[in-house]
Write a protein that holds these residues in place. Structure first.
Motif, mmCIF file in Angstrom:
data_model
loop_
_atom_site.group_PDB
_atom_site.id
_atom_site.type_symbol
_atom_site.label_atom_id
_atom_site.label_comp_id
_atom_site.label_asym_id
_atom_site.label_seq_id
_atom_site.Cartn_x
_atom_site.Cartn_y
_atom_site.Cartn_z
ATOM 1 N N UNK A 161 0.838 -1.194 0.000
ATOM 2 C CA UNK A 161 0.000 0.000 0.000
ATOM 3 C C UNK A 161 0.874 1.244 0.000
ATOM 4 N N UNK A 162 0.524 2.243 -0.841
ATOM 5 C CA UNK A 162 1.221 3.528 -0.887
ATOM 6 C C UNK A 162 0.197 4.628 -0.660
ATOM 7 N N UNK A 163 0.432 5.446 0.340
ATOM 8 C CA UNK A 163 -0.457 6.575 0.629
ATOM 9 C C UNK A 163 0.389 7.839 0.723
ATOM 10 N N UNK A 164 0.091 8.821 -0.121
ATOM 11 C CA UNK A 164 0.791 10.103 -0.127
ATOM 12 C C UNK A 164 -0.070 11.134 0.591
ATOM 13 N N UNK A 165 0.373 11.546 1.782
ATOM 14 C CA UNK A 165 -0.304 12.590 2.547
ATOM 15 C C UNK A 165 0.429 13.901 2.275
ATOM 16 N N UNK A 166 -0.095 14.705 1.349
ATOM 17 C CA UNK A 166 0.608 15.924 0.937
ATOM 18 C C UNK A 166 0.554 17.009 2.002
ATOM 19 N N UNK A 167 -0.539 17.069 2.741
ATOM 20 C CA UNK A 167 -0.682 18.076 3.783
ATOM 21 C C UNK A 167 -2.065 18.023 4.387
#
Length: 828
Positions: free
Chosen positions: A302-308
């Motif tokens: 799983x890849x989750x990008x939390x930008x802000x």
């Protein structure tokens, strides 16, 4: 070598010709366990109540032509019915008001007991291929959406507007990135276990109208969050070993231009954005845009990008956070994978142990090209190490090598508790030679990173809630020898040794608060340690958070508070996220919060005027704690394969250290940075093909707190496009990036224009995929930077003094030139 090749051929032939009959051979095993085995071994989607079927043990020895016949044999003379809804086999009791609680030694029913109707639905979602728990799967019940947790589990408190059938079941759908969306009937109980298939079937006799690249991206459901289907990364141009970062760099807001060696999102500086895998942090990311990344794609689930604008459960960062969840492994059969190309080698193996335990190992390394890439370049040979091209510019051709080792272990200790352990080691070496006059001077940099994590999860179904205990350690040691130009005559070297690390533990607990709400609370302690050229530094940090999730009709609200105690100061960080669902297709999201960071990579000038970036722990003096405010507002629309999202963002960071130049002298100054911009993502999926466009436009203002320097303003811009065309078994893909307006990291120590040149790069690839029931083979040909655009990557700055004047030499390398890559991947 011949014996090894013969053995591989034998294994392939054996697996290919093996019979596909459904074989049941069990001695006194519970039926729920047998069904789980069937789902894993024969890639079948099942839905059943685990607690109901765990009451029955059976001994059976038989061979069947279909999974349905095998299940029917298991359930003969038992009060259960079998239904097939689309591709899911659903097992339900004949009479929902009573079930058989147990059977005697003669396999006869002893007694019946009433089932109390539950007020909630609880269960776990897993892959039907290998039993992997699927985190953050989407569950839809009559238009209302819910997500599974990091371990694939879910608990849904039913509201009055969700109808329940006479069998005490609720109809719904479950979807997950890269998996087939299935219709399910969830029972009002604690032990629903759902197995779903990937969106491509390996069974030649079954035709499935679903595709490997389906649901390639998920964005617009939570402010600042993008989740990506890792399967699509396999087909993007490249060799596969950098597929994780190669996919991230195409997302809106993530910088690709200039191919920085670190993750930069919404203007974050080196070290401000964080990448974590299995709970530990990666410090060395020199290979973010190289052809092998710090993350082995074979271990990624799983890849989750939390930008802000992320919630209070995430801390210790003022930039973006990338959460990467590792695989659990196949608990039912050994697995071997190999990816070999002209630049890198990647090997992976896993084996099941007792009690659904799995041990996994992977190893990668770069090596010299099998052929001379320059000879295949139709535009001529690449740039060589050279002397000064201009008065202040040096262009070099670096040599980069990398290797890493991953060891993993996962175990289902009990039906309600899991244990996972992960070990990571990586080493990279970056070297270049600078020719100056008749002499040559070598510069080098070496990083060694060690990391370890241990996690225990316990589901307290009897009393409610779930507890997780995590311990972790991560450190990186840098050893570098850089060049310094002095008085225009000599090139001298200076040494840098830099250690940074953290170790600690965290305990979190989640409880249900009713009305589909849940409360997360956690407490952590971290020991931060570092060393710079023999000077040690260490500090302890205590952290705690509370985070409330509420679902009120069409509103999703996440309200949290994080508190960090560091060097005698308390840092309160309130955070709020919200999503309003206007319709099934249209959503509005928002997020706002305060954030602090206690470890960062900062600019440093020594007594000899040497410039460098080093890892340091904040000391509230020379190295301040960075503070940031994030504000995010977005909207999304999804329908019939279309996904359109737009997000406006404002980020204000305080006490960021930058290089500054005043009256001819360089210094390190505290800076306040404001970034305002908009991200746009347009994605279209049709019959397994995928086309997307992402763009990010922002304005950056930097205000210096001293030296009377004027405000700096610049406007970074990027547009990226990508396409994966599925012509099974062939896949054609391409990506294009254009960027402008970015700056180099030493900008204010220089006397020239800090804004970099425009960046352009077009990549293309062709992949072939052969799949069988027991193995798969993939072969690919990629060409990176097809048109050989002259892009340059900023490497370093060399201070010098000449005739009483000081200045800086800029060291660049050519970014990825025209590069053909041939790769082969084998899985069995």
């Amino acid at each position: 070598m011949r014996k090894f090749i013969f053995l591989l051929c034998f294994l392939f032939i054996y697996k290919f010709v093996s019979a596909e009959d459904i074989i049941l051979k069990y001695n006194s095993v519970t039926i729920n366990r047998i069904l789980s085995d069937l789902s894993i071994r024969y890639s079948t989607s099942l839905s059943f109540n685990e607690s109901n079927l765990s009451e029955y043990k059976i001994s059976i020895d038989g061979k069947y032509s279909t999974v349905e016949q095998a299940i029917a044999a298991l359930l003969v003379n038992l009060p259960f019915r079998i239904k097939k809804i689309e591709n899911v086999i659903v097992i339900t009791p004949f009479n929902s008001n009573s079930i058989v609680s147990n059977r005697d030694s003669n396999n006869e029913i002893k007694s019946e007991s009433k089932i109390s109707v539950k007020k909630y639905i609880k269960g776990i979602i897993m892959s039907a291929v290998n039993g992997e728990k699927l985190p953050y799967a989407y569950i839809s019940l009559r238009g209302k959406g819910y997500y599974s947790d990091i371990d694939g589990g879910f608990t849904i408190v039913l509201q009055d507007d969700i109808p329940v059938s006479q069998e005490n079941r609720v109809e719904g759908t479950i979807s997950y990135l890269g998996f087939t969306t299935v219709n399910v009937n969830l029972e009002l109980s604690e032990n629903n276990r759902i197995y779903i298939n990937p969106a491509i079937s390996f069974l030649d006799t079954v035709t499935v109208k679903a595709y490997l690249n389906s649901k390639a991206m998920q964005s617009g459901s939570i402010a600042g969050l993008i989740r990506v289907n890792y399967n699509i990364a396999k087909f993007l141009p490249g060799n596969g070993d950098n597929s994780v970062f190669n996919l991230l760099r195409m997302m809106p807001g993530v910088r690709s231009s200039g191919e920085p060696s670190f993750l930069s999102v919404w203007g974050s500086t080196n070290g401000e954005s964080v990448i974590r895998i299995d709970g530990f942090r990666l410090f060395s990311l020199n290979n973010f845009n190289e052809q092998i990344s710090s993350i082995n794609p074979f271990i990624v689930k799983e890849i989750a990008l939390n930008k802000g604008g992320y919630n209070a459960t995430k801390g210790d960062a003022t930039g973006a956070i990338v959460d990467i969840i590792g695989i659990d492994g196949d608990a039912y059969r050994p697995v071997f994978k190999a990816n070999i190309n002209n630049l890198t080698m990647n090997l992976f193996a896993s084996a099941p142990l007792v009690n659904r335990s799995v041990i996994m190992a992977s190893y990668r390394q770069t090596y010299y090209n099998l052929y001379d890439i320059d000879k295949l370049n139709p535009y001529g040979r690449g740039s060589e190490n050279s002397s000064l091209s201009t008065q202040n510019d040096v262009y070099i051709k670096p040599d980069y090598s990398f290797r890493d080792l991953n060891l993993r272990f996962s175990s289902l200790l009990t039906p309600r508790s899991n244990l996972a352990a992960s070990f990571y080691y990586a080493q990279d070496n970056f070297n270049y030679t600078l020719d100056y006059g008749d002499n040559s001077y070598d510069a080098r940099e070496s990083n060694n990173q060690y990391a370890f994590s241990l996690k225990l999860d316990k589901d307290w179904s009897d009393v409610g809630g779930k507890t997780s205990i995590t311990g972790h350690y991560s450190s990186n040691t840098l050893d570098a020898e850089n060049i310094k130009k002095y008085r225009s005559q000599n090139l001298l070297s200076f040494l840098t040794e830099n250690l940074i690390g953290e170790c600690g533990a965290e305990i979190t607990h989640k409880i249900n608060t009713g009305n589909n709400g849940n409360l997360d609370a956690g407490f952590s302690y971290k020991w931060l340690f570092g060393n710079h050229n023999g000077i040690n530094d260490a500090s302890g940090k205590i952290g705690a958070f509370v985070n409330e999730n509420l679902v009120i009709r069409n509103f999703y609200i996440n309200l949290g508070l994080r508190l960090d105690r560091f060097l005698g100061n308390s840092y309160f960080q309130p955070r709020l996220q919200g999503t309003y669902k206007i319709s099934d297709q249209f959503k509005i999201t928002a997020g706002v919060g305060l954030y602090n960071q206690f470890i960062n990579k900062v600019p440093f000038i020594d007594n000899s005027n040497n410039y460098s970036y080093i890892w340091k722990i904040a000391d509230n003096d020379n190295v301040p704690v960075i503070s940031a405010l994030h504000t995010v507002l977005g909207a999304s629309f999804s329908k019939k394969g279309w996904l359109l999202t737009t997000e406006g963002f404002f980020k204000k960071s305080s006490d960021v250290l930058r290089f500054g130049r005043y009256r001819g002298s360089a210094d390190v100054v505290k800076t306040n940075i404001e970034v305002m911009g908009v991200d746009i993502l347009i994605d279209k999926e049709i019959k397994g093909s995928n086309v997307f466009i992402s763009t990010s436009l922002s304005r950056v203002n930097e205000h210096y707190q001293s030296l009377n320097l004027p405000k700096k303003e610049y406007t970074p811009f990027e547009i990226k496009t990508g396409a994966v065309i599925a012509l099974s078994p062939f896949y054609i893909s391409s990506t294009f990036v254009f960027g402008s307006g970015y700056i180099n990291p030493y900008k204010n120590a220089l006397g020239d224009d800090p804004v970099s040149n425009d960046y352009k790069r077009f990549d293309i690839s062709l992949n072939y995929r052969l799949t069988r029931a027991k193995f798969s083979i993939e072969a690919g040909l990629s060409v990176l930077n097809l048109f050989n655009n002259s892009n340059y990557k900023y490497i370093d700055a060399l201070p010098f003094a000449s005739g009483g004047q000081s200045g800086v030499l800029n060291i660049y390398s050519q970014a990825v030139p025209f590069t053909p890559i041939v790769s082969v991947q084998i899985v069995f």
